[in-house]
Design a protein around this motif. Structure first.
Motif: not given
Length: 482
Positions: A167-177, A246-261
């Motif tokens: 709950a305290g986290f405001r941003y996220s980013f994805f990594c692909a390996f 990927g770049d960090p994005f606000p967790v309250t926004e869509s996660h789909a597009e950052p994951y796709r990129l």
């Protein structure tokens, strides 16, 4: 993983004798320290990781009963074996209420000590196995919940309701390996490093060679911490490893597009000669390749019909030189799909494989990491289309021996292309190329197929649990197996 043991007895020479008669290596035990009273035992447990404690009852300052009581409350995972004199037998039995299940009468014989330790070790391993399965299941549930956030079937608030630690986290980013070795040990190690730095993350395996990770940040600048962990871990790898973030994005926004990129960015590995950690930003460029694909559709069938192997080689060289020049993952994907569509139409070489064009292409793109390797794969299959057999007798014999080795060792969780190649004293790339030519499958895919074959038998003919079957056939991740 070794099991750690502490010896606690107020008599120095008894401690030394016990150390001497324990077959440490045979039992895969590690000496974690010794103590002469309960206070020292507790100090050791706070400082080291211990699984088993050999505990004397009569010790100064803090005796065995007080120590066992404290351990049962604060270190319940520690298995206690009581050491007692004959006259203390009833005294020792009274410690059962503190979880003490094994006891030894002094003087301890080597045989009796080994028997008791064996039972204790079995119990420790059983508990570890249950804990590992539980942790894997909890991690699996968490990744499923995150997938629901990605596909918008649930919200970030719903996820935090189930997992309040996020709950305290405001941003996220994805990594692909992309992992040439096919091992998920690297993402697991990176995840551990990121958690040690105070951040949270989840990782999951997508295919034999590809893994994903989602990292969570309180502040955007914390991405530097995660980048340091990623780069340090990849720098230590012996095999080709490509990580795209990927770049960090606000967790309250869509996660789909950052994951796709992030997922699409993993295709950039075809244009990287060395292991790397790179970041992708913004939308991927789109180019219309229809005219080039039309040229391929016209050029390739006549080459196959003419059975001119030299011209086919020259054509593949020019085609993939263009791919290297344009450096477009989309062009790579469309070109390989076009090539195999023509192969499927031209020849029945793939009929025994039972897979669709998309399955063959996806499998090929997932398992390779350079345009040179893709070119050789496409050329190899093209040559098979225009002649009856491309295998030399020695290659066929080698593949037979490799298959036999895999069928004997499929239950080994560490079985990999590198390990098989080392056994046959060959370079992994060469062995993989010969095997794929013969079996229309990568080595790692073939290992998975053998394991799944055996899993089918065990599922239908035994009462084993799915977790037990996964472990017995070489899968370290039961949810990837499922």
């Amino acid at each position: 993983m070794a099991i750690n043991l502490i010896i606690a007895d107020d008599e120095y020479f008894i401690r030394q004798r016990i150390k001497k008669i324990i077959p440490w290596e045979k039992m895969d035990l590690t000496f974690a320290g010794e103590a002469e009273n309960g206070t020292q035992v507790i100090k050791l447990l706070r400082e080291t990781s211990a699984d088993i404690l050999l505990l004397d009852i009569k010790m100064p300052r803090m005796d065995g009963i007080e120590t066992a009581r404290y351990i049962s409350e604060h270190f319940p995972h520690v298995h206690i074996i009581t050491l007692s004199g004959y006259n203390d037998f009833e005294y020792a039995r009274s410690m059962l209420r503190f979880g003490v299940k094994e006891y030894l009468l002094k003087p301890v014989s080597p045989e009796e000590l080994e028997n008791v330790l064996s039972r204790c070790i079995h119990s420790v391993k059983h508990e570890r196995s249950k804990e590992m399965i539980l942790n894997l299941y909890l991690e699996y549930e968490k990744t499923q919940a995150l997938e629901s956030v990605r596909n918008a079937s649930s919200s970030w608030e719903d996820f935090c309701g189930a997992y309040p630690e996020f709950a305290g986290f405001r941003y996220s980013f994805f990594c692909a390996f992309f992992l040439e070795s096919g091992s998920a040990d690297l993402p697991a190690g990176i995840a551990a490093g990121i958690r040690e730095s105070g951040l949270l993350c989840c990782h999951w395996q997508d295919s034999d060679y590809i893994c994903f990770m989602q990292v969570f940040l309180c502040h955007e600048n914390e991405i530097k911490t995660a980048d340091t962990v990623l780069n340090d871990c990849v720098r230590c790898q012996d095999t080709y490893t490509y990580v795209v973030c990927g770049d960090p994005f606000p967790v309250t926004e869509s996660h789909a597009e950052p994951y796709r990129l992030c997922s699409a960015g993993l295709m950039n590995r075809y244009f990287r000669d060395k292991s790397a950690v790179e970041r992708v930003s913004g939308a991927l460029p789109h180019t219309d390749f229809r005219e080039e694909l039309r040229k391929q559709r016209k050029a390739l069938p006549p080459l196959l019909n003419s059975k001119d192997e030299s011209r086919l080689r020259d054509y593949m060289d020019s085609l993939f030189a263009l791919a290297d020049e344009w450096k477009s993952p989309e062009f790579i994907r469309l070109t390989v799909t076009e090539i195999f569509t023509i192969y499927f139409i031209f020849s029945d070489v793939f009929k025994h494989n039972g897979g669709s064009i998309n399955e063959v292409v996806s499998s090929l793109l997932d398992s390779e990491y350079s345009t040179a390797a893709l070119k050789e794969d496409c050329l190899s299959y093209g040559l098979q289309c225009i002649r009856e057999s491309t295998l030399a007798p020695s290659d066929s014999l080698l593949c037979g021996r490799v298959i036999e080795y895999i069928r004997k060792n499929y239950a080994d969780t560490s079985l990999s292309v590198a390990k098989i190649a080392a056994h046959f004293q060959l370079h992994p790339t060469y062995l993989g190329s010969v095997f794929k030519k013969a079996e229309h499958s990568s080595l790692l895919q073939y290992i998975s197929e053998v394991r799944i074959e055996e899993a089918k038998k065990l599922l239908t003919k035994t009462d084993m649990k799915i977790s037990e079957i996964a472990e017995s056939i070489g899968f370290s991740d039961i949810y990837y197996f499922s």
